[in-house]
Design an enzyme around this catalytic site. Structure first.
Site, PDB file in Angstrom:
ATOM      1  N   HIS A 174     -66.509 -10.478 -12.859  1.00  0.00           N
ATOM      2  CA  HIS A 174     -66.063  -9.643 -11.732  1.00  0.00           C
ATOM      3  C   HIS A 174     -64.829  -8.806 -12.027  1.00  0.00           C
ATOM      4  CE1 HIS A 174     -63.291 -13.004 -11.342  1.00  0.00           C
ATOM      5  NE2 HIS A 174     -62.506 -12.198 -10.670  1.00  0.00           N
TER       6      HIS A 174
HETATM    7  C1  UD1 Z   1     -60.035 -11.091  -6.200  1.00  0.00           C
HETATM    8  C2  UD1 Z   1     -58.743 -11.248  -7.011  1.00  0.00           C
HETATM    9  C3  UD1 Z   1     -59.063 -11.821  -8.374  1.00  0.00           C
HETATM   10  C4  UD1 Z   1     -59.875 -13.096  -8.261  1.00  0.00           C
HETATM   11  C5  UD1 Z   1     -61.125 -12.797  -7.444  1.00  0.00           C
HETATM   12  C6  UD1 Z   1     -62.029 -13.992  -7.272  1.00  0.00           C
HETATM   13  C7  UD1 Z   1     -57.001  -9.567  -6.549  1.00  0.00           C
HETATM   14  C8  UD1 Z   1     -56.309  -8.391  -7.093  1.00  0.00           C
HETATM   15  N1  UD1 Z   1     -58.089  -9.976  -7.214  1.00  0.00           N
HETATM   16  O1  UD1 Z   1     -60.823 -10.118  -6.874  1.00  0.00           O
HETATM   17  O2  UD1 Z   1     -57.849 -12.112  -9.032  1.00  0.00           O
HETATM   18  O3  UD1 Z   1     -60.222 -13.538  -9.543  1.00  0.00           O
HETATM   19  O4  UD1 Z   1     -60.715 -12.331  -6.148  1.00  0.00           O
HETATM   20  O5  UD1 Z   1     -63.226 -13.605  -6.684  1.00  0.00           O
HETATM   21  O6  UD1 Z   1     -56.576 -10.102  -5.550  1.00  0.00           O
HETATM   22  N2  UD1 Z   1     -66.234  -8.483  -1.351  1.00  0.00           N
HETATM   23  C9  UD1 Z   1     -67.256  -8.847  -0.542  1.00  0.00           C
HETATM   24  N3  UD1 Z   1     -67.144 -10.025   0.142  1.00  0.00           N
HETATM   25  C10 UD1 Z   1     -66.064 -10.832   0.035  1.00  0.00           C
HETATM   26  C11 UD1 Z   1     -65.011 -10.429  -0.808  1.00  0.00           C
HETATM   27  C12 UD1 Z   1     -65.107  -9.250  -1.503  1.00  0.00           C
HETATM   28  O7  UD1 Z   1     -68.256  -8.150  -0.389  1.00  0.00           O
HETATM   29  O8  UD1 Z   1     -66.020 -11.887   0.674  1.00  0.00           O
HETATM   30  C13 UD1 Z   1     -66.354  -7.206  -2.097  1.00  0.00           C
HETATM   31  C14 UD1 Z   1     -65.568  -6.138  -1.396  1.00  0.00           C
HETATM   32  O9  UD1 Z   1     -66.372  -5.066  -1.151  1.00  0.00           O
HETATM   33  C15 UD1 Z   1     -64.457  -5.768  -2.338  1.00  0.00           C
HETATM   34  C16 UD1 Z   1     -64.895  -6.351  -3.680  1.00  0.00           C
HETATM   35  O10 UD1 Z   1     -65.830  -7.371  -3.385  1.00  0.00           O
HETATM   36  O11 UD1 Z   1     -64.274  -4.387  -2.425  1.00  0.00           O
HETATM   37  C17 UD1 Z   1     -63.735  -6.917  -4.400  1.00  0.00           C
HETATM   38  O12 UD1 Z   1     -63.015  -7.832  -3.564  1.00  0.00           O
HETATM   39  P1  UD1 Z   1     -61.420  -7.992  -3.725  1.00  0.00           P
HETATM   40  O13 UD1 Z   1     -60.904  -9.060  -2.864  1.00  0.00           O
HETATM   41  O14 UD1 Z   1     -60.767  -6.672  -3.626  1.00  0.00           O
HETATM   42  O15 UD1 Z   1     -61.221  -8.400  -5.223  1.00  0.00           O
HETATM   43  P2  UD1 Z   1     -62.044  -9.403  -6.146  1.00  0.00           P
HETATM   44  O16 UD1 Z   1     -62.732  -8.560  -7.155  1.00  0.00           O
HETATM   45  O17 UD1 Z   1     -62.834 -10.394  -5.370  1.00  0.00           O
END
Ligand code: UD1
Length: 366
Positions: free
Chosen positions: A206
């Site tokens: 991811h």
């Molecule tokens: C975040 C953390 C990362 C961690 C990871 C675990 C930061 C900078 N990054 O990254 O360190 O390793 O979590 O998963 O805080 N999304 C969904 N559903 C959810 C959550 C996210 O659809 O429940 C999608 C969203 O559209 C979002 C993308 O995933 O844009 C990324 O989510 P985000 O929380 O921004 O960062 P992660 O890549 O999950």
């Protein structure tokens, strides 16, 4: 003593659970559990609360997704009045996600003492958002609780006062040890459900550096596809990665047993980890869990903030290129079994040491 915990994303829940459970044994500690809502899908969030026996968060700030600035700012805006109202003796934050740094920044400005669990880890790669979050949170924290000796050294090098640092060990391993019996019990049913024996690879992916660039993501998928021509490759896929594959219109590897599936809960995922021939990941925590379990891990990254998994564990870094991934996997499959690594204080008792460190500081009012 009143403690307010802030969690936001999947890896946070694994770390806060043992601390919350440990504090619950102390009648003089009042706890408030705040979820920022950074992760909100059931399989990214609520399943972990259920599996770990955590209560529903007292408050959910509902910040959701967005750019880094949006997410960080929303946590700050929502948290400030809550921290003022609750006025805890300590804010506890874990790990390195956007929710972590946002909460630490708000608390420090309000004069609320902050304890950072998993302090001091460094990849020395500032293109990683997590590295920025780690550096800033550690500068702000009043108590830095470290999982390994290298973390203490990093903090010393950055001029952090040694009196603020406590080496407590790895709290993720507390969760792993506590849930081992349930992980073991889950295996027969899971194996039947997925139709696998012990001969499969398990993947998570991811990191923006792997999934946000079409060429890199195509390379990594190509490598995984190749491994999938030799054995099943189970790939519980993060929502970000699924979206990118669709957006870029990447072709799915043909003739390969690469199986995309929805993200898994902790118990399913650990049961699959414990039986895998090989794990391929770009996660932080999975590098540690595979080391503890003695499962070979290929980390598809140029660096790691968890060097003990390389020196004392089963981890190896691999470039995000299809041929590099396939060669590294072949080497693992040709080699003998990896030895479990048990770095110092990865013993299931880190949460107890964390609570003791907080209480000691209260006593001396540091
Ligand atoms: C975040 C953390 C990362 C961690 C990871 C675990 C930061 C900078 N990054 O990254 O360190 O390793 O979590 O998963 O805080 N999304 C969904 N559903 C959810 C959550 C996210 O659809 O429940 C999608 C969203 O559209 C979002 C993308 O995933 O844009 C990324 O989510 P985000 O929380 O921004 O960062 P992660 O890549 O999950």
């Amino acid at each position: 003593m009143k403690v307010l915990h802030v969690v936001g994303a999947r890896p946070n829940f694994v770390k806060i659970a043992p601390i919350f459970m440990e504090m619950a044994k102390h009648p003089d500690i009042e706890q408030v559990l705040v979820h920022t809502g950074q992760h909100y899908d059931a399989e990214m969030s609520s399943i972990f609360f259920e599996e770990f026996g955590l209560p529903d968060p007292h408050v959910n700030l509902g910040v959701g997704s967005g750019t880094h600035a949006q997410q960080t700012a929303r946590v700050m805006l929502e948290l400030e009045p809550l921290l003022e109202e609750e006025s805890p003796d300590w804010l506890v934050v874990v790990g390195d996600v956007n929710s972590t740094v946002a909460a630490a920044l708000v608390a420090s400005k309000l004069g609320i003492r902050t304890a950072h669990v998993e302090a001091g880890l460094r990849s020395f790669d500032r293109t990683m958002p997590e590295e920025i979050n780690r550096l800033l949170t550690d500068q702000l924290a009043d108590l830095l609780l470290t999982p390994s000796r290298d973390a203490d050294e990093n903090l010393a090098r950055e001029g952090i006062d040694a009196a603020k640092i406590a080496f407590v060990g790895n709290v993720m391993i507390d969760t792993l040890i506590r849930l081992q019996p349930r992980v073991r019990d889950r295996w027969p049913e899971l194996r039947a459900r997925l139709g696998v024996e012990d001969d499969y690879a398990l993947v998570t992916l991811h990191r923006p550096s792997n999934v946000d660039d079409p060429d890199t993501l195509a390379q990594v998928l190509g490598g995984l596809g190749d491994i999938g021509r030799r054995m099943p490759v189970l790939f519980p896929i993060h929502p970000r990665t699924r979206r990118r594959i669709e957006e870029f219109g990447l072709p799915f590897p043909r003739g390969s047993d690469l199986r995309l599936m929805d993200p898994l809960g902790y118990i399913d995922f650990m049961a699959l980890t414990a039986h895998a021939r090989l794990v391929l990941t770009d996660s932080g925590g999975i590098q540690e869990e595979t080391t503890y379990l003695g499962i070979p891990c290929l980390t598809i990254r140029p660096n790691t903030e968890r060097p003990v998994t390389l020196t004392e564990g089963t981890n190896r870094l691999v470039e995000s290129r299809d041929d590099a991934i396939v060669r590294a996997a072949e080497a693992v499959l040709a080699g003998s079994g990896a030895q479990p690594g048990r770095p110092e204080l990865w013993d299931g008792a880190a949460a107890g040491r964390i609570v003791a460190a907080l209480e000691a500081r209260r006593a001396h009012d540091v």
